[in-house]
Scaffold this motif. Structure first.
Motif, PDB file in Angstrom:
ATOM      1  N   ARG A 512      -3.215  10.065 -15.838  1.00  0.00           N
ATOM      2  CA  ARG A 512      -3.266  11.527 -15.893  1.00  0.00           C
ATOM      3  C   ARG A 512      -1.929  12.134 -16.311  1.00  0.00           C
ATOM      4  O   ARG A 512      -1.893  13.100 -17.081  1.00  0.00           O
ATOM      5  N   VAL A 513      -0.831  11.574 -15.794  1.00  0.00           N
ATOM      6  CA  VAL A 513       0.491  12.087 -16.186  1.00  0.00           C
ATOM      7  C   VAL A 513       0.702  11.890 -17.684  1.00  0.00           C
ATOM      8  O   VAL A 513       1.152  12.814 -18.389  1.00  0.00           O
ATOM      9  N   ASN A 514       0.370  10.708 -18.200  1.00  0.00           N
ATOM     10  CA  ASN A 514       0.522  10.450 -19.636  1.00  0.00           C
ATOM     11  C   ASN A 514      -0.367  11.356 -20.469  1.00  0.00           C
ATOM     12  O   ASN A 514       0.048  11.868 -21.516  1.00  0.00           O
ATOM     13  N   ALA A 515      -1.598  11.564 -20.016  1.00  0.00           N
ATOM     14  CA  ALA A 515      -2.535  12.418 -20.765  1.00  0.00           C
ATOM     15  C   ALA A 515      -2.045  13.864 -20.817  1.00  0.00           C
ATOM     16  O   ALA A 515      -2.134  14.532 -21.861  1.00  0.00           O
ATOM     17  N   LYS A 516      -1.496  14.337 -19.718  1.00  0.00           N
ATOM     18  CA  LYS A 516      -0.969  15.703 -19.669  1.00  0.00           C
ATOM     19  C   LYS A 516       0.212  15.864 -20.618  1.00  0.00           C
ATOM     20  O   LYS A 516       0.308  16.861 -21.350  1.00  0.00           O
ATOM     21  N   ARG A 517       1.092  14.862 -20.630  1.00  0.00           N
ATOM     22  CA  ARG A 517       2.254  14.931 -21.523  1.00  0.00           C
ATOM     23  C   ARG A 517       1.830  14.809 -22.989  1.00  0.00           C
ATOM     24  O   ARG A 517       2.392  15.461 -23.860  1.00  0.00           O
ATOM     25  N   ASP A 518       0.850  13.942 -23.256  1.00  0.00           N
ATOM     26  CA  ASP A 518       0.345  13.803 -24.624  1.00  0.00           C
ATOM     27  C   ASP A 518      -0.186  15.128 -25.143  1.00  0.00           C
ATOM     28  O   ASP A 518       0.059  15.498 -26.300  1.00  0.00           O
ATOM     29  N   ASN A 522       1.661  16.753 -28.280  1.00  0.00           N
ATOM     30  CA  ASN A 522       0.921  16.786 -29.547  1.00  0.00           C
ATOM     31  C   ASN A 522       0.672  18.215 -30.035  1.00  0.00           C
ATOM     32  O   ASN A 522       0.430  18.427 -31.226  1.00  0.00           O
ATOM     33  N   GLU A 523       0.709  19.170 -29.125  1.00  0.00           N
ATOM     34  CA  GLU A 523       0.529  20.563 -29.519  1.00  0.00           C
ATOM     35  C   GLU A 523       1.816  21.203 -30.025  1.00  0.00           C
ATOM     36  O   GLU A 523       1.801  22.294 -30.586  1.00  0.00           O
ATOM     37  N   ASP A 538      15.691  17.618 -18.848  1.00  0.00           N
ATOM     38  CA  ASP A 538      14.885  16.556 -18.243  1.00  0.00           C
ATOM     39  C   ASP A 538      15.550  15.204 -18.490  1.00  0.00           C
ATOM     40  O   ASP A 538      16.116  14.974 -19.559  1.00  0.00           O
ATOM     41  N   LYS A 539      15.456  14.318 -17.521  1.00  0.00           N
ATOM     42  CA  LYS A 539      16.095  13.012 -17.632  1.00  0.00           C
ATOM     43  C   LYS A 539      15.071  11.896 -17.433  1.00  0.00           C
ATOM     44  O   LYS A 539      14.143  12.011 -16.631  1.00  0.00           O
ATOM     45  N   GLY A 540      15.266  10.815 -18.181  1.00  0.00           N
ATOM     46  CA  GLY A 540      14.480   9.610 -17.972  1.00  0.00           C
ATOM     47  C   GLY A 540      12.987   9.837 -18.010  1.00  0.00           C
ATOM     48  O   GLY A 540      12.436  10.411 -18.953  1.00  0.00           O
ATOM     49  N   ASN A 541      12.300   9.391 -16.949  1.00  0.00           N
ATOM     50  CA  ASN A 541      10.842   9.474 -16.935  1.00  0.00           C
ATOM     51  C   ASN A 541      10.308  10.878 -16.667  1.00  0.00           C
ATOM     52  O   ASN A 541       9.101  11.065 -16.559  1.00  0.00           O
ATOM     53  N   LYS A 542      11.188  11.875 -16.588  1.00  0.00           N
ATOM     54  CA  LYS A 542      10.742  13.268 -16.456  1.00  0.00           C
ATOM     55  C   LYS A 542      10.591  13.947 -17.817  1.00  0.00           C
ATOM     56  O   LYS A 542      10.088  15.059 -17.912  1.00  0.00           O
ATOM     57  N   ARG A 543      11.021  13.274 -18.877  1.00  0.00           N
ATOM     58  CA  ARG A 543      10.964  13.857 -20.216  1.00  0.00           C
ATOM     59  C   ARG A 543       9.538  13.851 -20.757  1.00  0.00           C
ATOM     60  O   ARG A 543       8.746  12.937 -20.473  1.00  0.00           O
ATOM     61  N   LEU A 544       9.234  14.843 -21.559  1.00  0.00           N
ATOM     62  CA  LEU A 544       7.904  14.943 -22.147  1.00  0.00           C
ATOM     63  C   LEU A 544       7.614  13.800 -23.118  1.00  0.00           C
ATOM     64  O   LEU A 544       6.446  13.484 -23.388  1.00  0.00           O
TER      65      LEU A 544
END
Length: 550
Positions: A512-518, A522-523, A538-544
C-alpha cells in the motif's frame, strides 16, 4: 545523497544491458530493449530515478568517491567475474567468522549432553535462566556494538569481538556452579552481541540489494554447518572425559574456544575496510583489486542503491541520527516479525540434545542424530532464499516456516508419551530443520532502510527482536511441564497462527505504501519531480522516489 548517473545506464543493474557493447574510449553502443524489460530492471532498484539521476551523487567523504564515475561502463561478464572474486575473498571469510561465532555460542547444546548440568548441580530451569541471561545480554549489546562498529569500522571491531569472546568461551572449562555459569553466559552475550548486524553492514559495502540474500543464506548455512561440524567434534572431544581429571564438556569449551580465537586473530589482518581499501602488508601492497575493478565495484553498488554513498565507513552516528532511525515507523513491521517468527521452532532447537537423550538415545549417539536436522535446515535455507528472488516474493515466503512447523507441533501435542523414540526424533528433526527465512528478512531490513545510518540501527534492532524472541522461547518449555511439554507446545501453536497474520499484514502495509507513492510520483511532471528531488527534506525511505521491498 546526490548523483549524476548517466541516463543510458540502467540504475538497477549499474551496467549496460546484455545487448550492449562497450566501445573504445568509454563510448557505448546500446541496442534497444523492450519497455517491459526496462520496467522490470527498474523495479529491482531501491529508488525510482526516471531520468533524474543527477540528484544521486555520493558525498565527497565517501571512501569510494575517487572511483565514482557516472559515465563509467563495463561488461556484464566483468561484473560477474568480480562478484565471484568478492565471494571468494569476502563471503567465504564471513562464513568462517560466523562458524566461529556459532561454535562458541552453540556448543552449550553439546556440553549439556555430556552431563554438564549434573556436574555443576544445575537443573533444567537453571539452564533456561542461563540461556535467558545470554540472549538478554546479546540483545543489550546489539545497538552499542553497531555504534562502535560504524565509528571504528567493522573490519576493526569484528576481530576484537571474536578474540574477546573466544577467551570467555575457553574459560567456561573452569565453571564451578550456577553463579559462574550465569556470569559466563552474560559475558558471552555482551561480547558476541552486535556481531551479526556488524557483518551484515560490512557485506552491504560489497553487494547489491538483490545479491545480499544469497550471501546471507550462505552465512546462515555456515551457521548450521557449524552444528554438523561441532556434532562430530563433540563426538570425539567428549570422549576425553576423565583425561587430566577434566570432564568432556570442559575439553569441549577449551579446545573450541582456542580455535575461534585463532580465526579472530587472523581476521584482524585479513578484513579490508572497503572495496577500495584492500592494500596492506598482509593482503598485498597492490591490494586485491585493480583500479578498473574498484570502479566497477563502487559504481555498481551506487547505481543499485545510491544511499550507500551518503556516509563514509568510519563516520559515527550522532544522537539526532540515532533518534531519527529509532522513530522510523516504516521499519517497525519487520521488527515485529523478528520478535515472534522464530518462536515456534526455537525451543526444540535449544532442547534438541536433551530431548533426544530423554527419549533414550546414548550420549554419543545424540550428537550424531542431530545432523539430519541441520542438513535439512541448510537445504531448505538455500532453496527458499533462491526462491524468494526467483519469484520476487519475500514476506509471503515467511509463511513457509509456520505452515511447516504447525502440523509437527500438533503431532507433538497429541501423540501419547509412549510413542517410539524414533517418532520423537523424526518430529524434532522436522521442526529444527524448518525453512529458515532469516537471511531474507535481514536483507529486507537492509534494503528498506534507505540510508546507511538507518541500515546501521535497523539491522541491530531487528536482531535485537530476534534475540528477544529467543528469550521468550527459552522459557516456554518449563521444568514442571516435562517430558511432553504439553503446555509449551500449545504456546508454540499459538505463535504459529499469530505469525501468519503478521507476515500478511506486513506485506499489505508495504504494498500500500508503494502504491500510494507510485500514484503521487506518476502524476508529477518531469519538472515537478526534478524540483522535488532538488528541494525535498525527506530522507531515505521517506522519499517519494523510494520503494520498499516486500
Amino acid at each position: 545523497m546526490r548523483s549524476s548517473l548517466d541516463q543510458k545506464a540502467d540504475p538497477a543493474l549499474g551496467h549496460i544491458s546484455k545487448a550492449g557493447a562497450v566501445g573504445t574510449g568509454g563510448e557505448v553502443s546500446l541496442s534497444s530493449s523492450s519497455d517491459q524489460e526496462q520496467q522490470s530492471l527498474k523495479q529491482d532498484g531501491t529508488f525510482v530515478t526516471d531520468g533524474l539521476d543527477e540528484h544521486y551523487r555520493p558525498l565527497e567523504t565517501y571512501e569510494g568517491y575517487h572511483r565514482y564515475d557516472p559515465h563509467f561502463r563495463w561488461e556484464e561478464s566483468e561484473e560477474k567475474r568480480i562478484v565471484r572474486k568478492i565471494d571468494w575473498r569476502i563471503t567465504s571469510w564471513a562464513c568462517l567468522m560466523f562458524f566461529a561465532l556459532q561454535l562458541d555460542r552453540g556448543n552449550i547444546v553439546q556440553a549439556v549432553s555430556d552431563n554438564m548440568l549434573p556436574d555443576l548441580g544445575l537443573t533444567t530451569n537453571d539452564y533456561n535462566y542461563g540461556q535467558t541471561v545470554f540472549y538478554a545480554s546479546f540483545l543489550a549489546a546489539e545497538l552499542p556494538s553497531q555504534m562502535v562498529s560504524k565509528w571504528v569500522g567493522p573490519d576493526n571491531w569484528i576481530p576484537i569481538q571474536m578474540v574477546s569472546w573466544s577467551l570467555v568461551a575457553s574459560f567456561q572449562a573452569f565453571l564451578s556452579g550456577k553463579t559462574s555459569f550465569l556470569v559466563c553466559r552474560a559475558l558471552l552475550g555482551l561480547i558476541e552481541g552486535g556481531f551479526i548486524p556488524d557483518v551484515v553492514l560490512y557485506l552491504s559495502y560489497f553487494f547489491k540489494s538483490k545479491e545480499l540474500p544469497k550471501r546471507l543464506s550462505l552465512f546462515w548455512a555456515a551457521y548450521q554447518s557449524t552444528q554438523i561440524v561441532s556434532a562430530f567434534l563433540a563426538y570425539g572431544i567428549l570422549r576425553l572425559r576423565g583425561y587430566h581429571g577434566m570432564a568432556g564438556w570442559q575439553w569441549l569449551f577449551a579446545l573450541e574456544g582456542l580455535l575461534t580465537g585463532t580465526i579472530g586473530i587472523i581476521s584482524a589482518f585479513y578484513l579490508p575496510p572497503s572495496p577500495t581499501q584492500t592494500a596492506s602488508w598482509f593482503r598485498g601492497k597492490k591490494g586485491w583489486f585493480s583500479e578498473h575493478e574498484e570502479k566497477i565495484m563502487v559504481n555498481r553498488i551506487l547505481r543499485d542503491d545510491p544511499s550507500k554513498g551518503d556516509m563514509h565507513n568510519r563516520q559515527a552516528l550522532s544522537l539526532t541520527m540515532f533518534w531519527e532511525c529509532l522513530c522510523d515507523y516504516h521499519m517497525w513491521p519487520i521488527y515485529l516479525i523478528g520478535l515472534t517468527w522464530l518462536i515456534p521452532t526455537s525451543p526444540l532447537a535449544q532442547y534438541l540434545t536433551l530431548q533426544l537423550k530423554s527419549a533414550g538415545f546414548h550420549t554419543f549417539n545424540v550428537n550424531l542424530l542431530t545432523i539430519p536436522a541441520y542438513v535439512l535446515f541448510i537445504v531448505l535455507l538455500l532453496f527458499f532464499t533462491w526462491l524468494s528472488e526467483r519469484i520476487n516474493q519475500r514476506l509471503l515466503l515467511g509463511l513457509a516456516t509456520q505452515i511447516w512447523a504447525f502440523p509437527c507441533l500438533i503431532a507433538l501435542e497429541v501423540l501419547p508419551g509412549s510413542v517410539s523414540s524414533w517418532a520423537k526424533w523424526a518430529l524434532s528433526t522436522l521442526i529444527v530443520g524448518a525453512p529458515y527465512i532469516h537471511p531474507v528478512l535481514v536483507a529486507i531490513t537492509s534494503r528498506n532502510a534507505g540510508t546507511v545510518r538507518t541500515r546501521t540501527v535497523a539491522s541491530a534492532i531487528y536482531n535485537m527482536c530476534v534475540q528477544a524472541s529467543n528469550i521468550i522461547a527459552s522459557n516456554i518449555y518449563r521444568e514442571g511441564d516435562k517430558p511432553l511439554y504439553r503446555t509449551g507446545n500449545k504456546v508454540l501453536i499459538f505463535f504459529c497462527v499469530l505469525n501468519c497474520f503478521l507476515y500478511v499484514g506486513a506485506k499489505i502495509f508495504y504494498v500500500r505504501v508503494n502504491a500510494k507513492r507510485d500514484k503521487i510520483w506518476n502524476e508529477m511532471s518531469h519538472e515537478q519531480k526534478n524540483t522535488y528531488l532538488a528541494t525535498t527534506k525527506d530522507k531515505g525511505n521517506k522519499r517519494l522516489d523510494f520503494r520498499f521491498a516486500h
